[in-house]
Design a protein around this motif. Structure first.
Motif, PDB file in Angstrom:
ATOM      1  N   GLY A  82      32.217  34.726  34.149  1.00 20.77           N
ATOM      2  CA  GLY A  82      33.479  35.183  33.562  1.00 20.77           C
ATOM      3  C   GLY A  82      34.392  35.951  34.498  1.00 20.77           C
ATOM      4  N   LYS A  83      34.328  35.675  35.806  1.00 24.80           N
ATOM      5  CA  LYS A  83      35.202  36.388  36.737  1.00 24.80           C
ATOM      6  C   LYS A  83      36.507  35.627  36.978  1.00 24.80           C
ATOM      7  N   GLY A  84      36.688  34.512  36.272  1.00 27.67           N
ATOM      8  CA  GLY A  84      37.884  33.691  36.532  1.00 27.67           C
ATOM      9  C   GLY A  84      37.563  32.692  37.628  1.00 27.67           C
ATOM     10  N   LYS A  85      38.581  32.381  38.446  1.00 30.21           N
ATOM     11  CA  LYS A  85      38.368  31.412  39.535  1.00 30.21           C
ATOM     12  C   LYS A  85      37.415  31.977  40.584  1.00 30.21           C
ATOM     13  N   GLY A  86      36.834  31.101  41.362  1.00 31.55           N
ATOM     14  CA  GLY A  86      35.976  31.536  42.465  1.00 31.55           C
ATOM     15  C   GLY A  86      35.888  30.430  43.497  1.00 31.55           C
ATOM     16  N   TRP A 108      48.722  34.610  39.390  1.00 29.54           N
ATOM     17  CA  TRP A 108      49.240  35.410  38.279  1.00 29.54           C
ATOM     18  C   TRP A 108      48.120  35.933  37.389  1.00 29.54           C
ATOM     19  N   LYS A 109      48.193  37.180  37.052  1.00 35.41           N
ATOM     20  CA  LYS A 109      47.231  37.728  36.086  1.00 35.41           C
ATOM     21  C   LYS A 109      47.943  38.582  35.057  1.00 35.41           C
ATOM     22  N   ARG A 110      48.481  39.700  35.523  1.00 32.27           N
ATOM     23  CA  ARG A 110      49.187  40.595  34.608  1.00 32.27           C
ATOM     24  C   ARG A 110      50.447  41.107  35.282  1.00 32.27           C
ATOM     25  N   LEU A 150      46.869  42.943  42.370  1.00 25.88           N
ATOM     26  CA  LEU A 150      45.497  42.522  42.067  1.00 25.88           C
ATOM     27  C   LEU A 150      44.898  41.561  43.085  1.00 25.88           C
ATOM     28  N   ASN A 151      45.728  40.861  43.832  1.00 29.66           N
ATOM     29  CA  ASN A 151      45.181  39.809  44.718  1.00 29.66           C
ATOM     30  C   ASN A 151      45.450  40.039  46.187  1.00 29.66           C
ATOM     31  N   ASN A 152      46.157  41.110  46.524  1.00 26.40           N
ATOM     32  CA  ASN A 152      46.617  41.190  47.905  1.00 26.40           C
ATOM     33  C   ASN A 152      45.472  41.427  48.873  1.00 26.40           C
ATOM     34  N   GLN A 206      42.086  32.754  50.000  1.00 24.64           N
ATOM     35  CA  GLN A 206      41.376  34.042  50.012  1.00 24.64           C
ATOM     36  C   GLN A 206      41.615  34.828  48.732  1.00 24.64           C
ATOM     37  N   SER A 207      42.768  34.604  48.110  1.00 26.29           N
ATOM     38  CA  SER A 207      43.057  35.330  46.876  1.00 26.29           C
ATOM     39  C   SER A 207      42.183  34.826  45.719  1.00 26.29           C
ATOM     40  N   CYS A 208      41.437  33.746  45.952  1.00 25.20           N
ATOM     41  CA  CYS A 208      40.530  33.245  44.909  1.00 25.20           C
ATOM     42  C   CYS A 208      39.104  33.762  45.112  1.00 25.20           C
ATOM     43  N   ILE A 209      38.865  34.505  46.187  1.00 22.53           N
ATOM     44  CA  ILE A 209      37.492  34.950  46.458  1.00 22.53           C
ATOM     45  C   ILE A 209      37.189  36.198  45.647  1.00 22.53           C
ATOM     46  N   ASN A 210      36.109  36.131  44.884  1.00 20.32           N
ATOM     47  CA  ASN A 210      35.728  37.282  44.066  1.00 20.32           C
ATOM     48  C   ASN A 210      35.008  38.326  44.900  1.00 20.32           C
ATOM     49  N   HIS A 211      34.968  39.522  44.328  1.00 18.87           N
ATOM     50  CA  HIS A 211      34.318  40.657  44.993  1.00 18.87           C
ATOM     51  C   HIS A 211      32.821  40.670  44.678  1.00 18.87           C
ATOM     52  N   SER A 212      32.022  41.113  45.653  1.00 20.90           N
ATOM     53  CA  SER A 212      30.630  41.453  45.379  1.00 20.90           C
ATOM     54  C   SER A 212      30.300  42.716  46.159  1.00 20.90           C
ATOM     55  N   SER A 228      33.751  41.849  50.013  1.00 21.47           N
ATOM     56  CA  SER A 228      33.800  43.154  49.361  1.00 21.47           C
ATOM     57  C   SER A 228      35.209  43.698  49.463  1.00 21.47           C
ATOM     58  N   TYR A 229      35.762  44.156  48.338  1.00 24.57           N
ATOM     59  CA  TYR A 229      37.112  44.728  48.354  1.00 24.57           C
ATOM     60  C   TYR A 229      37.058  46.220  48.713  1.00 24.57           C
ATOM     61  N   ILE A 230      35.853  46.796  48.677  1.00 23.96           N
ATOM     62  CA  ILE A 230      35.722  48.249  48.841  1.00 23.96           C
ATOM     63  C   ILE A 230      34.590  48.573  49.819  1.00 23.96           C
ATOM     64  N   ASP A 234      40.731  50.400  40.300  1.00 24.46           N
ATOM     65  CA  ASP A 234      42.064  50.275  40.903  1.00 24.46           C
ATOM     66  C   ASP A 234      42.460  48.816  41.069  1.00 24.46           C
ATOM     67  N   TYR A 235      41.462  47.963  41.169  1.00 25.46           N
ATOM     68  CA  TYR A 235      41.731  46.515  41.280  1.00 25.46           C
ATOM     69  C   TYR A 235      41.757  45.874  39.897  1.00 25.46           C
ATOM     70  N   GLY A 236      41.588  46.682  38.877  1.00 31.74           N
ATOM     71  CA  GLY A 236      41.773  46.208  37.514  1.00 31.74           C
ATOM     72  C   GLY A 236      40.575  45.520  36.885  1.00 31.74           C
ATOM     73  N   PHE A 237      39.354  45.758  37.391  1.00 32.88           N
ATOM     74  CA  PHE A 237      38.214  45.108  36.731  1.00 32.88           C
ATOM     75  C   PHE A 237      36.941  45.938  36.852  1.00 32.88           C
ATOM     76  N   VAL A 238      36.005  45.613  35.968  1.00 37.40           N
ATOM     77  CA  VAL A 238      34.666  46.209  36.020  1.00 37.40           C
ATOM     78  C   VAL A 238      33.800  45.192  36.748  1.00 37.40           C
ATOM     79  N   CYS A 239      33.132  45.633  37.815  1.00 33.11           N
ATOM     80  CA  CYS A 239      32.402  44.682  38.656  1.00 33.11           C
ATOM     81  C   CYS A 239      31.178  44.117  37.930  1.00 33.11           C
ATOM     82  N   LYS A 240      31.074  42.785  37.992  1.00 31.94           N
ATOM     83  CA  LYS A 240      29.944  42.106  37.345  1.00 31.94           C
ATOM     84  C   LYS A 240      29.009  41.512  38.387  1.00 31.94           C
ATOM     85  N   CYS A 241      29.054  41.992  39.623  1.00 36.95           N
ATOM     86  CA  CYS A 241      28.214  41.371  40.652  1.00 36.95           C
ATOM     87  C   CYS A 241      26.746  41.700  40.389  1.00 36.95           C
TER      88      CYS A 241
END
Ligand SMILES: C[S@@+](CC[C@H](N)C(=O)[O-])C[C@H]1O[C@@H](n2cnc3c(N)ncnc32)[C@H](O)[C@@H]1O
Length: 638
Positions: free
Chosen positions: A43-47, A418-420, A481-483, A539-545, A578-580, A595-602
């Motif tokens: 459920g993280k959206g695209k990947g 686009w997200k929000r 959110l994607n930069n 790269q804007s489609c790569i999810n965080h872990s 990793s975004y952080i 700050d990136y607008g999500f709760v990490c599900k990794c």
């Protein structure tokens, strides 16, 4: 759901188009290491997923940003190409530029103290309005307080600025700074650090480029609509089309462009940067522009008011520089849509979803052509403004259907980010009392910015659909959110490291006698990289872990950002970055990711959360656990 046809609708046709778009992007980038899946199982959206085994250290893929912008406060630290972020000039000019801007900034801090009557105060102080976070501004409680803070000065900051200024001048004279900046002083060993000479914008707006090709590519991609300088007088109009090429051969280009860059906000803070657009316009006027009120120009059928643009840029620099990136997205979309109409591609685009996807993907791939001068799928040689106006007047007006189809195709590279909308995407700072008020202030800031932009770019064909608050807020939100933060290492750092690595002896002593005082004057500034924000299609489609299998690196030499396997990746694995800072404990990581607008599900967070719950149930202590040090920040690829 959005009312705008430009924002995604969750229907199957859209999904098919999206899939085709990303297939084309991957293929255009030389795939097939990866594929984009439109939804992940968790459920993280695209990947992005590996389509084959990728050994540790191998390149996963390489791409070029669709748009990028050097941070305003970084402009004083690095003189770089406005389009591709490549360092330009010479090492000497880079050092001169850094010292000049540093001195200007420190002077403006101490001057503010004198202007304020020499009184210290506990106000905001800081380094001026430029680049001030919109959130900070929106977080200020009352207008009166803002004004008071604007004029008050932090005494400690002023004292520090004075000391730093003295320290600089104890090592280097103002004359030496100017000699470095102008290229009059050459340093030993710099021949190993050759940089392209800066080429000024054809209208001398203050922006510089790494070459005529990059200048032309930026002009075609977005700058023809966003340059704040007026056109040259009619007699020079034909020559203006070739000005970029001429500028490359201009013997004075390097020095004047370097100075223009500094004057156009190079100091990065304080009063000089907030008046930078005006300075840029003035500079262009000085280079032959008319003194009289300029007429709006017709560029690709868009009526462009350069004065209104200057007001837009000034507001963006004072509030949120991302507005300038958003304007680049909208300008490049307008240009691609206009070109599609000019070339009669719109009817094809209206008929076939696949054609729409292909056009968008080609746009992404077109910008990926780097500094070659190509700017998109329907790139054409720029003609003089008069010629363009004539051509446009001769064409019959396009149908509304053709306009919509052309706009949808041109918008394609950005639509899936686009997200929000921005004011809903931003995390609320802890010191904000009323979330509702805070979000409303951001919304109104975006509305003010859009009003200025819409006054500058008038296009009855696409404007009513594209220049809406919802679309504008979505583009700004996309960057929220994607930069991707890009950081390009400075050749000045490499130069001083090379000097340091020289064998001890009289030769090195002679070099250090010249370079040592500069290093002392620069202090920690010697290593400041170019810092920028960028948007990349893949790269804007790569999810965080929090335990990523890939890392990103950028190469200023060819404007590419590369994703590298950080460990062996098997076919079918999701590619993660990793975004952080993943060294942080669970709670801090989650706080940063808010700050990136999500709760990490990794997997790591899921395991940490389960362990913390188990400990709590057993009456035990805190969640935690450290991993190897990894940075989301992109470094130079070596
Ligand atoms: C840069 S985008 C990545 C692509 C994104 N999944 C998409 O559909 O466009 C970042 C967004 O992906 C989602 N995301 C990324 N990593 C995540 C994670 N570890 N857990 C939950 N959501 C995540 C969040 O919605 C976040 O705002």
């Amino acid at each position: 759901m959005s009312d705008s046809f430009l924002l995604p609708q969750p229907d199957s046709v859209e999904e098919e188009v999206a899939r085709a778009y990303y297939n084309d992007v991957v293929t255009a980038l030389g795939g097939p290491n990866v594929e984009v899946r439109l939804s992940t199982e968790d459920g993280k959206g695209k990947g992005i997923f590996a389509t084959k085994d990728i050994p540790e250290g191998e390149t996963v893929f390489t791409e070029v940003p669709l748009v990028s912008l050097q941070h305003i406060e970084n402009r004083g630290s690095a003189l770089v190409c406005y389009r591709c972020l490549r360092f330009v000039g010479t090492v000497e000019q880079q050092i001169g530029h850094k010292l000049h801007c540093l001195v200007e900034e420190l002077r403006s801090t101490t001057a503010r103290h004198h202007q304020a009557g020499g009184e210290g105060g506990g106000g905001a102080g800081g380094s001026g309005a430029a680049g001030a976070a919109a959130g900070e501004e929106a977080g200020d409680a009352e207008e009166g307080q803002e004004e008071e803070e604007g004029s008050s000065v932090d005494l400690e900051e002023v004292l520090q600025a004075g000391e730093r200024l003295e320290q600089i001048y104890s090592h280097v004279t103002p004359e030496r700074i100017e000699a470095l900046r102008s290229g009059a002083e050459r340093l030993p060993m710099t021949e190993d650090f050759q940089l392209p000479p800066p080429v000024p914008c054809r209208r001398r707006c203050g922006e510089v480029f790494c070459g005529a090709a990059c200048e032309a590519a930026a002009w075609e991609q977005f700058h023809c609509l966003l340059c704040t300088a007026p056109p040259p007088p009619a007699a020079d109009a034909a020559a203006a089309a070739d000005a970029a090429a001429d500028a490359a051969a201009d013997a004075d280009a390097a020095a004047s462009a370097s100075a223009a860059h500094a004057d156009a906000g190079g100091a990065g803070a304080g009063p000089s940067s907030s008046s930078s657009s005006a300075a840029a316009v003035a500079a262009a006027g000085g280079a032959g522009g008319p003194a009289a009120e300029p007429e709006p120009e017709l560029v690709h059928g868009v009526r462009v008011d350069r004065r209104a643009l200057a007001a837009f840029v000034e507001q963006a620099r004072e509030t949120n520089e991302i507005f300038i990136l958003a304007a680049q997205v909208l300008a490049s979309t307008l240009i691609r849509a206009a070109r599609a109409l000019e070339l009669g591609e719109a009817s094809a685009a209206a008929g076939a979803a696949a054609a729409v996807a292909a056009a968008g993907a080609a746009a992404a791939a077109g910008t990926a052509a780097g500094c070659s001068g190509a700017a998109g799928p329907s790139s054409s040689t720029p003609s003089a403004p008069q010629q363009q106006q004539q051509q446009q007047q001769q064409q019959p007006p396009p149908t509304p259907e053709a306009c919509r189809a052309a706009l949808a195709a041109a918008w394609r590279p950005y639509v899936y980010g686009w997200k929000r909308v921005w004011w809903e995407a931003v995390a609320v700072p802890e010191d904000v009392d009323s979330e509702e008020e805070f979000r409303e202030q951001l919304r109104s800031l975006a509305a003010d910015s859009l009003e200025l932009l819409a006054a500058a770019l008038h296009d009855p064909r696409f404007g009513p659909d594209l220049l809406t608050l919802e679309v504008y807020g979505s583009v700004v939100g996309l960057f929220e959110l994607n930069n991707l933060g890009l950081s390009v290492c400075s050749p000045v750092e490499d130069f001083f490291l090379a000097v340091d690595e020289e064998e001890e002896g009289p030769d090195k002593a002679a070099v250090c006698k010249l370079t040592g005082p500069l290093l002392d004057a620069l202090d920690a500034e010697y290593a400041t990289p170019c810092e920028a924000t960028a948007f990349l299609a893949l790269q804007s489609c790569i999810n965080h872990s929090c335990d990523p299998n890939a890392t990103a690196a950028c190469d200023s030499g060819d404007r590419t950002a590369t994703v590298l396997a950080q460990r062996d990746i098997a076919a079918g694995d999701e590619i993660t970055l990793s975004y952080i800072d993943v060294n942080l404990p669970y709670k801090r990581r989650q706080a940063e990711l808010r700050d990136y607008g999500f709760v990490c599900k990794c997997e790591r967070c899921t395991a940490d959360l389960a362990a913390a719950k188990a400990r709590k149930a057993a009456g035990g202590g805190k969640a935690g656990g450290g991993m190897g040090a990894l940075r989301a920040k992109i470094g130079k690829r070596r």
